[in-house]
Design a protein around this motif. Structure first.
Motif, PDB file in Angstrom:
ATOM      1  N   LYS A 260       0.827  -1.211   0.000  1.00  0.00           N
ATOM      2  CA  LYS A 260       0.000   0.000   0.000  1.00  0.00           C
ATOM      3  C   LYS A 260       0.861   1.261   0.000  1.00  0.00           C
ATOM      4  O   LYS A 260       0.564   2.241  -0.702  1.00  0.00           O
ATOM      5  CB  LYS A 260      -0.896   0.018   1.243  1.00  0.00           C
ATOM      6  N   THR A 261       1.914   1.218   0.798  1.00  0.00           N
ATOM      7  CA  THR A 261       2.778   2.399   0.946  1.00  0.00           C
ATOM      8  C   THR A 261       3.411   2.791  -0.381  1.00  0.00           C
ATOM      9  O   THR A 261       3.480   3.975  -0.733  1.00  0.00           O
ATOM     10  CB  THR A 261       3.870   2.123   1.995  1.00  0.00           C
ATOM     11  N   LEU A 262       3.858   1.788  -1.133  1.00  0.00           N
ATOM     12  CA  LEU A 262       4.507   2.051  -2.419  1.00  0.00           C
ATOM     13  C   LEU A 262       3.511   2.621  -3.426  1.00  0.00           C
ATOM     14  O   LEU A 262       3.843   3.527  -4.206  1.00  0.00           O
ATOM     15  CB  LEU A 262       5.133   0.757  -2.949  1.00  0.00           C
ATOM     16  N   LEU A 263       2.294   2.111  -3.411  1.00  0.00           N
ATOM     17  CA  LEU A 263       1.255   2.652  -4.298  1.00  0.00           C
ATOM     18  C   LEU A 263       0.987   4.122  -3.980  1.00  0.00           C
ATOM     19  O   LEU A 263       0.929   4.973  -4.879  1.00  0.00           O
ATOM     20  CB  LEU A 263      -0.041   1.850  -4.147  1.00  0.00           C
ATOM     21  N   GLU A 264       0.822   4.409  -2.686  1.00  0.00           N
ATOM     22  CA  GLU A 264       0.514   5.784  -2.272  1.00  0.00           C
ATOM     23  C   GLU A 264       1.674   6.728  -2.574  1.00  0.00           C
ATOM     24  O   GLU A 264       1.464   7.886  -2.968  1.00  0.00           O
ATOM     25  CB  GLU A 264       0.183   5.797  -0.780  1.00  0.00           C
ATOM     26  N   LYS A 265       2.883   6.245  -2.395  1.00  0.00           N
ATOM     27  CA  LYS A 265       4.078   7.062  -2.645  1.00  0.00           C
ATOM     28  C   LYS A 265       4.108   7.582  -4.078  1.00  0.00           C
ATOM     29  O   LYS A 265       4.487   8.734  -4.341  1.00  0.00           O
ATOM     30  CB  LYS A 265       5.327   6.231  -2.355  1.00  0.00           C
ATOM     31  N   HIS A 266       3.693   6.730  -5.019  1.00  0.00           N
ATOM     32  CA  HIS A 266       3.733   7.113  -6.434  1.00  0.00           C
ATOM     33  C   HIS A 266       2.393   7.645  -6.945  1.00  0.00           C
ATOM     34  O   HIS A 266       2.284   8.005  -8.124  1.00  0.00           O
ATOM     35  CB  HIS A 266       4.161   5.915  -7.284  1.00  0.00           C
ATOM     36  N   GLY A 267       1.404   7.676  -6.060  1.00  0.00           N
ATOM     37  CA  GLY A 267       0.100   8.182  -6.473  1.00  0.00           C
ATOM     38  C   GLY A 267      -0.645   7.245  -7.397  1.00  0.00           C
ATOM     39  O   GLY A 267      -1.474   7.685  -8.210  1.00  0.00           O
ATOM     40  N   TRP A 268      -0.380   5.948  -7.266  1.00  0.00           N
ATOM     41  CA  TRP A 268      -1.032   4.954  -8.120  1.00  0.00           C
ATOM     42  C   TRP A 268      -2.240   4.346  -7.412  1.00  0.00           C
ATOM     43  O   TRP A 268      -2.272   4.252  -6.185  1.00  0.00           O
ATOM     44  CB  TRP A 268      -0.060   3.831  -8.491  1.00  0.00           C
TER      45      TRP A 268
END
Length: 592
Positions: free
Chosen positions: A147-155
């Motif tokens: 989840k964190t990686l998705l949110e970091k890139h705005g995906w």
């Protein structure tokens, strides 16, 4: 006022006399003791459940039918086939279209406690409207995502394969690995085939019928358009990078998991549910379903841990049936089922009840989607003879060592062994062989295999206060009148599939003392009994030293005597020992 009080007192005394609560009239009667309800829940928190039942129904007696051996599933299936069931029945596998239990269990559909269950979970176990077994705690398998990686890139999390393709392009541009896959076990790779196909053809009514037809030899993969379409879809997953194992550890899934947690990957395919916040990471993780091409058939894979039902024989005893229904009523609540599991297990699973809260579980943000019925059963039973072969071929496909056609061909090549799934018969039991006699047979087996003089074999009874595992080192269960395979032997074998036989050296006096003391398996001082197995004409001499084959070595005993590992695998010894009997009966347990 005084007159009224006297009249009231007289009335009370008259009532007391009339009901026999004082000397004249009837004498005191002790309330009738309820006959015990037999209940079986291997490896679960039975003490806690009994306590939960007694909160509402203190009058109910529960008698635990023990099992703490190495093959719970086969043990329970054999009990079902032999109609040797406790009052509260349990199974680890149940599909109404595969297993017919209507002649052995009561239809529970008319009882109000079934209203507590989520409709989609009842639909999974409905046998044309009848409910013979009810589901307990379950897990849903999907694809772990960061989840964190998705949110970091705005995906955004994709909801279809088409959206996944779009995300893959963005991840590539950002230098983010799309997916890692755990490939330690062929069984995991086999599940990837099933899970991806479940989001397409296998999830349809035609696909479910195909599964039955494949298992019965009526249909194969290469001649079924829907299955070949599924193979093409699996190829698309690989081409996209969702079956990438280039960064996976081929011999240790835990290392692949660790790399995913610490690394720069969006998704993880694997046999485990997901990653809890308590693990060594600040990132947040979630679970995504297996995606269909347009998102209309997205699916999680459902695996129910246990199913429960009522023995049909209870219909012959209305009073006992009434108590058993009360137990089922407790079992059909959040509090009742939760009592059977530790908190860690509850957080990694879901309860099948309408009022169950998923907030503290790994499924908090997807529970509504799951309860809406977007699940399909875990594929395993019946497919055992192709799982390893096809799973291995799938691993090779993922590693660019085989084609998707090779995977399809492997399924077809294995079909004959799947359809004619006849495991090797070691011997044939001509009658039911009790737990005690099984212990004697195992004792003879272990003693002969290791050249020991006698054997001490502990029994897998159930002892309150000894936790969930109870005695894993003893003989549990029994053998029924049937052909005996290695699966049946494993039920009763203290060494399970692969452990070795241990021996010690003790004097006759020490052996007798240990036999009387029993086996302290969990350090509570509540000991499990040993069976002392020796030739009929042998008498132990106090001062003589003997070699003892033993199952059940406490920490205290291990500190006081030298334990020798024979190096002999118990299953190998058991196959040879039981194989010498053309037929097997209770009489064969005696060491003559």
């Amino acid at each position: 006022m005084k007159i009224k009080k006297v009249q009231s007192a007289c009335l009370i005394l008259a009532c007391i006399a009339a009901t026999g609560l004082i000397g004249c009239g009837k004498t005191d009667e002790t309330p009738k003791k309820h006959e015990a309800i037999t209940f079986m829940a291997p490896y679960l928190e039975v003490d806690n459940f009994i306590e939960e039942v007694h909160k509402t129904y203190p009058e109910i007696e529960l008698e635990v039918v023990p099992y703490s051996g190495a093959n719970t599933t086969t043990c329970l299936q054999n009990m079902l086939e032999a109609d040797d069931l406790p009052d509260i029945c349990t199974q680890t596998f149940y599909k109404p279209d595969v297993v017919d239990v209507s002649d052995k269990m009561i239809d529970l559909s008319g009882y109000d406690f079934t209203d507590n269950y989520v409709e989609s979970r009842l639909k999974d176990v409905s046998d044309e409207g009848a409910l013979y077994m009810l589901p307990s705690l379950y897990n849903c398998y999907g694809i772990t995502y960061n989840k964190t990686l998705l949110e970091k890139h705005g995906w955004k999390l994709p909801t279809s394969f088409t959206e996944l393709e779009e995300l893959a392009d963005k991840a590539k541009e950002a230098g983010v690995t799309l997916c890692m896959a755990q490939i330690q076990y062929p069984g995991s790779a086999f599940q990837y085939i099933c899970n991806i196909a479940d989001a397409g053809f296998l999830g349809t009514m035609s696909g479910k019928q195909w599964q039955k037809d494949y298992l019965s030899g009526k249909a194969n993969v290469s001649d079924t358009e829907g299955m070949m379409d599924s193979m093409e879809y699996i190829q698309k997953w690989k081409n996209l990078g969702m079956l990438d194992c280039s960064n996976s550890d081929p011999v240790d899934d835990s290392k692949t998991r660790e790399a995913f947690i610490k690394g720069n990957s969006l998704f993880l395919l694997g046999p485990q549910n997901g990653i809890m916040e308590s693990e060594d990471t600040t990132d947040k993780f979630g679970l995504m379903p297996y995606l269909s091409e347009d998102g209309s058939k997205n699916v999680f894979i459902l695996n129910v841990n246990r199913f429960y039902g009522l023995n049909k024989k209870l219909e012959n005893d209305p009073e006992k049936l009434e108590d058993a229904l009360k137990v089922m009523k407790v079992l059909s609540t959040v509090e009742g089922t939760s009592a059977l599991y530790p908190d860690s297990t509850l957080k990694a699973g879901l309860l099948p009840f309408k009022d169950a809260k998923a907030d503290d579980t790994f499924y908090a943000d997807i529970s509504d989607f799951i309860n809406a019925g977007n699940t399909t059963p875990f594929i395993y039973s019946g497919w055992e003879n192709t799982i390893v072969n096809t799973g291995t071929k799938m691993q090779e496909f993922m590693q660019d060592k085989a084609s998707i056609k090779d995977v399809a061909d492997q399924l077809d090549e294995d079909q004959d062994s799947v359809v004619n799934n006849q495991p090797e018969v070691i011997t044939t039991a001509t009658e039911e062989i009790s737990q005690e006699s099984c212990a004697k047979l195992v004792g003879r087996c272990f003693a002969e295999a290791t050249g020991s003089d006698v054997a001490l074999i502990s029994l897998g009874t159930w002892i309150s206060g000894n936790g969930t595992n109870q005695n894993n080192d003893g003989v549990s269960g029994k053998l029924y009148a049937k052909n005996i395979t290695d699966y049946d032997v494993c039920i009763i074998l203290p060494t399970g599939w692969s452990q070795t036989i241990k021996t010690i050296r003790l004097t006759g006096k020490q052996i007798q003392a240990l036999y009387e003391e029993g086996y302290d398996a969990v350090g509570t001082g509540k000991n499990y009994p040993y069976m002392l197995v020796n030739p009929e004409d042998m008498e132990l001499e106090d001062g003589k030293t003997y070699q003892v084959a033993i199952s059940g070595i406490s920490e205290k005993l291990a500190s006081e005597t030298e334990v020798t590992d024979s190096g002999i695998v118990g299953m190998d010894a058991a196959k040879e020992f039981f194989g010498q009997f053309k037929t097997l009966s209770e009489a064969d347990a005696e060491w003559k």
